[in-house]
Design a protein around this motif. Structure first.
Motif: not given
Length: 273
Positions: A1-3, A14-15, A51
């Motif tokens: 996930m991109q964060h 989760e992220t 991330n």
């Protein structure tokens, strides 16, 4: 996930945990878009590296992150176990605000200047560059100390900026206003209203930052990589396609910088495809 995690955010499964620690100024924080935003969203970035933990603030100086700087404790927090061992790469962007704070190391009265060399105060410039080099050395050393227990190399990427245009445009988004930065500094030092001269002064500053501060730390064998971004963006003609204001690229500009200068460096480490 991109964060992109802000300093106050908690990591969560989760992220996804961040693969990189980014320490820097508004080129990493810029509200419209940023180098980091471009990085994490780019389709060529490996999903395992999309991330990022961000430590940085708009207007921050490089010296704010070391010694008794106002954000040094936050940097130190992320360079201690177990955080430091989590990061597989590090990104640094800083020095622009330091230069603005000392009026670009110009003579107090440049009204008679006919070239950039006429206007730059060599003593003040050497002091500025010396302070920046010392701060950057401390930051790189702190990263190395925090990751000394790791086996695999942890590359450090130092971002070198491109040539800005001191045209007096600042940042505006809703009620948020910031800048301009370069033109007022030149105005206070009575630089003639000659855009060619003013561009040359900005170019000289960026060249000195890259050649005297960033490039000496470039050491591929030691996994310290200077990302030289000079000359990629337009700084005349239709330069506003690439520059949103005096100091920050447009979305298109950030993408051009990333694809031209950053991707080749990241691919060598498998961070990007």
């Amino acid at each position: 996930m991109q964060h992109i995690y802000k300093p106050e955010e908690h990591w969560n499964t989760e992220t996804g945990f961040p693969a990189a620690l980014a320490i820097g100024d508004s080129w990493f924080w810029y509200l419209n878009d940023s180098m980091l935003g471009t990085l994490v969203r780019h389709p060529d970035m490996s999903v395992d590296h999309s991330n990022v933990q961000l430590v940085g603030y708009n207007g921050a100086r490089l010296q704010d992150y070391v010694g008794d700087g106002r954000f040094a404790d936050t940097v130190a927090h992320f360079l201690q176990p177990p955080y430091a061992e989590t990061f597989s790469e590090f990104y640094i962007s800083g020095a622009g605000n330091d230069a603005v704070d000392v009026r670009l190391a110009l003579h107090p009265d440049c009204s008679g200047a006919r070239s950039a060399a006429d206007c730059i105060d060599d003593v003040r410039m050497d002091e500025l560059l010396g302070d920046l080099a010392a701060a950057l050395d401390l930051l790189v050393a702190a990263i190395r100390a925090g990751t000394r227990a790791t086996v695999l190399p942890r590359p450090i990427f130092i971002h070198g900026y491109d040539y800005p245009v001191p045209d007096g445009r600042g940042f505006g988004f809703g009620l948020i206003r910031s800048g301009p930065w370069l033109a007022p500094a030149m105005d206070r030092c009575r630089v003639p209203a000659d855009m060619a001269l003013r561009r040359d002064i900005a170019r000289e500053l960026i060249d000195r930052l890259n050649d005297d501060v960033f490039a000496p730390l470039h050491d591929p064998d030691g996994h310290v990589i200077h990302i030289d971004s000079r000359g990629i963006l337009q700084n005349s003609g239709s330069y506003t396609d690439d520059w949103s204001n005096e100091m920050h690229p447009t979305n298109r500009g950030f993408e051009r910088l990333f694809e031209t200068a950053w991707l080749p460096a990241l691919r060598r480490y498998g961070i990007a495809r």
